[in-house]
Design a protein around this motif. Structure first.
Motif, short mmCIF file in Angstrom:
data_model
loop_
_atom_site.label_atom_id
_atom_site.label_comp_id
_atom_site.label_asym_id
_atom_site.label_seq_id
_atom_site.Cartn_x
_atom_site.Cartn_y
_atom_site.Cartn_z
N GLU A 1 51.30 39.06 49.54
CA GLU A 1 51.86 38.95 48.20
C GLU A 1 51.17 39.92 47.24
N TYR A 2 49.89 40.11 47.43
CA TYR A 2 49.14 41.07 46.61
C TYR A 2 49.76 42.46 46.75
N LEU A 3 50.00 42.88 47.99
CA LEU A 3 50.54 44.21 48.22
C LEU A 3 51.94 44.36 47.64
N LYS A 4 52.72 43.28 47.64
CA LYS A 4 54.06 43.34 47.07
C LYS A 4 54.02 43.44 45.55
N ARG A 5 53.04 42.79 44.92
CA ARG A 5 52.98 42.80 43.46
C ARG A 5 52.42 44.11 42.92
N ALA A 6 51.41 44.67 43.56
CA ALA A 6 50.81 45.91 43.09
C ALA A 6 51.72 47.10 43.43
N PRO A 7 51.69 48.17 42.63
CA PRO A 7 52.50 49.35 42.94
C PRO A 7 52.21 49.88 44.34
N ALA A 8 53.28 50.27 45.05
CA ALA A 8 53.12 50.80 46.40
C ALA A 8 52.28 52.07 46.41
N ASP A 9 52.45 52.88 45.38
CA ASP A 9 51.66 54.10 45.24
C ASP A 9 50.34 53.75 44.57
N HIS A 10 49.26 53.81 45.35
CA HIS A 10 47.96 53.39 44.82
C HIS A 10 47.53 54.22 43.61
N SER A 11 48.02 55.44 43.50
CA SER A 11 47.65 56.27 42.35
C SER A 11 48.25 55.74 41.05
N GLN A 12 49.24 54.83 41.17
CA GLN A 12 49.87 54.25 39.99
C GLN A 12 49.21 52.93 39.56
N TRP A 13 48.21 52.49 40.30
CA TRP A 13 47.54 51.23 39.96
C TRP A 13 46.81 51.36 38.62
N LYS A 14 46.89 50.29 37.83
CA LYS A 14 46.05 50.19 36.64
C LYS A 14 44.70 49.62 37.08
N ILE A 15 43.66 50.39 36.90
CA ILE A 15 42.33 50.00 37.37
C ILE A 15 41.33 50.19 36.24
N ILE A 16 40.47 49.21 36.08
CA ILE A 16 39.41 49.30 35.08
C ILE A 16 38.11 49.62 35.82
N PRO A 17 37.61 50.85 35.71
CA PRO A 17 36.44 51.26 36.50
C PRO A 17 35.16 50.55 36.07
N THR A 18 34.23 50.44 37.00
CA THR A 18 32.93 49.84 36.71
C THR A 18 31.83 50.81 37.13
N GLU A 19 30.66 50.62 36.56
CA GLU A 19 29.50 51.44 36.89
C GLU A 19 28.56 50.66 37.80
N PRO A 20 27.93 51.34 38.76
CA PRO A 20 27.00 50.64 39.67
C PRO A 20 25.76 50.13 38.93
N ARG A 21 25.21 49.03 39.42
CA ARG A 21 23.97 48.47 38.88
C ARG A 21 22.99 48.32 40.05
N PRO A 22 22.24 49.36 40.38
CA PRO A 22 21.34 49.30 41.54
C PRO A 22 20.26 48.24 41.36
N PHE A 23 20.02 47.49 42.41
CA PHE A 23 18.99 46.46 42.39
C PHE A 23 17.65 47.10 42.74
N PRO A 24 16.60 46.83 41.97
CA PRO A 24 15.30 47.50 42.21
C PRO A 24 14.71 47.16 43.58
N ASP A 25 14.26 48.17 44.28
CA ASP A 25 13.67 47.96 45.60
C ASP A 25 12.43 47.07 45.53
N GLU A 26 11.69 47.17 44.43
CA GLU A 26 10.45 46.40 44.34
C GLU A 26 10.70 44.89 44.24
N LEU A 27 11.95 44.50 43.94
CA LEU A 27 12.29 43.08 43.88
C LEU A 27 12.84 42.54 45.19
N ARG A 28 12.97 43.40 46.16
CA ARG A 28 13.49 42.96 47.46
C ARG A 28 12.35 42.42 48.33
N ASP A 29 12.60 41.29 48.96
CA ASP A 29 11.70 40.80 49.99
C ASP A 29 12.47 39.86 50.90
#
Length: 552
Positions: free
Chosen positions: A476-504
């Motif tokens: 149903e998702y594919l039927k609702r969204a435009p078949a041509d992906h270049s016509q999709w309305k998309i709101i871009p986001t920016e990456p938020r890298p997680f600090p390596d020093e906080l990983r354990d």
């Protein structure tokens, strides 16, 4: 941010004249927890009982954390999130069940419990008749729409509840700057009679009615109660809610909607703005609306002026009212543990297998709610889609993503499918219509549910396009969204890298996804083998043919 002493002084001064804002920690309950057990701070605090990985996301945001000497949700450093929940839930201690969340995202210092917003948006009339200057927080720069004249008209026609803080107006007088505006007529009366689903109705038809009902009135309906012919007072009864948010009207990546599990307690006046919503979002990206994954009160989750779900789409909630708080309390305690794992990056958000719905329903299943699964699109379809996308896009990652979407179990993938499955099973358990052998948790549900209520929450008018009902399947998702992906309305986001020093711990052993799933690899190997076999047969045949020679 103001110091808490300064806030307290300003509140004392204003209260003496107009009985206006109170500190957010004087606001009764947050979900099932007394808010007086918490204190206000932000993620820079040095003495919080919260893990540093969680605090890192809220350095500029106001949160509530446990006061000293109050228990806080723990977690296992050696087990993954769902293994941790399964092991813990086998024998939870009373202290564990009462442990507070690692944090609750409030965003605002103060609350006005009841006011009326003037038609010009410049004043609020307080419950005791006094007036106070009014303003709203600025629009986040990446937010594409905001509160407008239609929003002002909507809120000025009804009493409201506000989250925000006291600030200075241009003339140096005090004003209240709101971040959240909650319509107080969006309540749940606690003594309604039941109106069960008719033969022509399902939960899905209720959600899909009027294209999702973005512009329909707010409505509550008791779908089942234990004593259907009588009215009952549910005041102080614990609740477990299933929240489904619809499709956005101007974002083709958001037709699937959103999902969360809610816990709280019924109030005498039906106000559910302080129930807690367990909201999971991708931690590794900055959303355009400023959303951060967190336990957060319903008024902020739905009605925050920048990131409230109700400004972007209609929503739907199924509320189970319980005799005791056993099950809602156990779920909230379990999901608090999951949040610790999530903030630590013991696992990461995935749009297919570990999204808002998947994390929520996996936790319910880990606790023992074995509601029926709904299958997936199948390996054959997924493998064919993998090859098609790989060939047309040239991207193995895109091919892997489509494969994951098709092979993920439907209630993990689609918020609407999860809402539907949980709701149907909830009604079956309450009415003793389930044929399977019940787990201890399911037996508790069957015995303890007193009522099940459907809540329809319309979209708040604003400059945003109106949304609609979410899709119920990937097809149903594919039927609702435009078949041509270049016509999709998309709101871009920016990456938020997680600090390596906080990983354990488990965060250091995250496996990278295999971009070539085993069925694809097996089929590829088979095709290569077939091509080699065919070529060998052809060459052998050619060698067996007599080649004529010509004498000079």
């Amino acid at each position: 941010m103001k110091t808490l002493n300064a806030i307290a002084l300003s509140i004392t001064f204003i209260s003496s004249a107009t009985a206006a804002p109170i500190l957010a920690t004087q606001d009764g309950l947050l979900g099932l927890y007394p808010v007086t057990d918490m204190r206000l701070t932000n993620g820079t605090c040095a003495d919080c009982p919260t893990i540093p990985q969680a605090l890192w996301y809220f350095q500029q945001e106001l949160i509530a954390v446990a006061k000293p000497d109050h228990p806080v949700a723990g977690f296992s450093k050696t087990a993954n999130a769902q293994q941790d929940v399964k092991s813990w839930s086998a024998n939870p201690s009373a202290q564990d069940l009462n442990a507070l969340p690692p944090l609750v995202w409030l965003g605002s210092n103060e609350v006005i419990t009841k006011a009326e917003l003037g038609a010009d948006g410049k004043l609020i009339k307080l419950d005791n008749g006094g007036n106070m200057a009014f303003n709203i927080v600025p629009k986040i720069s990446t937010n594409l729409s905001y509160f407008d004249d239609s929003s002002l008209k909507f809120f000025s026609e009804r009493p409201v509840r506000l989250r925000g803080e006291t600030t200075k107006a241009v003339d140096d007088s005090s004003q209240f700057t709101a971040r959240t505006i909650w319509p107080l007529d969006f309540n749940i009366p606690n003594n309604q009679s039941a109106h069960p689903l008719s033969n022509e109705e399902t939960l899905q038809t209720l959600v899909r009615a009027n294209q999702g009902g973005a512009q329909s009135p707010y409505q509550t309906r008791v779908l089942w109660s234990r004593d259907a012919g009588e009215r009952h007072d549910w005041k102080d009864k614990a609740v477990l809610g299933v929240m489904l948010n619809g499709a956005q009207g101007d974002d083709d990546e958001a037709h699937g909607g959103h999902f969360g599990i809610v816990t709280g307690q019924m109030e005498a006046d039906g106000n559910w703005s302080r129930w807690l919503v367990n909201n999971f979002y991708n931690l590794d990206a900055y959303g355009e609306k400023g959303i951060v994954s967190a336990v957060t009160p319903a008024d902020k989750y739905l009605m925050d002026l920048n990131n409230g779900q109700s400004y972007y789409r209609p929503s739907y909630m199924l509320v189970a009212v319980f005799k005791s708080q056993t099950l809602p309390q156990e779920y909230q305690a379990a999901i608090n543990r999951v949040y610790n794992h999530f903030y630590r990056h013991d696992f990461v958000y995935q749009h297919a297998k570990a999204n808002c719905a998947g994390i929520s329903v996996d936790t319910l299943r880990s606790l023992g709610w074995n509601f029926p699964t709904r299958g997936n699109g199948g390996l054959l379809k997924a493998t064919a889609a993998y090859f098609y996308v790989a060939a047309t896009s040239g991207s193995l990652k895109s091919a892997h993503d489509i494969y994951e979407y098709i092979t993920t179990e439907d209630t993990q993938l689609n918020p609407a499918a999860a809402f539907d499955a949980l709701g149907e099973d909830m009604l079956s358990l309450a009415q003793n219509k389930t044929s399977r052998t019940l787990s201890p948790l399911e037996q508790t549900m069957s015995n303890d549910i007193e009522a099940i209520i459907m809540v329809h929450i319309p979209q708040i008018p604003s400059s945003r396009a109106f949304g609609q009902a979410p899709v119920y399947s990937f097809d149903e998702y594919l039927k609702r969204a435009p078949a041509d992906h270049s016509q999709w309305k998309i709101i871009p986001t920016e990456p938020r890298p997680f600090p390596d020093e906080l990983r354990d711990g488990l965060a250091l052993t995250q496996e990278k996804p295999n971009l070539v799933p085993w069925p694809v690899g097996l089929l590829s190997f088979g095709l290569v083998f077939l091509v080699i076999w065919a070529l060998r047969k052809l060459l052998k045949k050619r060698k067996s043919v007599m080649i004529p020679t010509y004498d000079a």
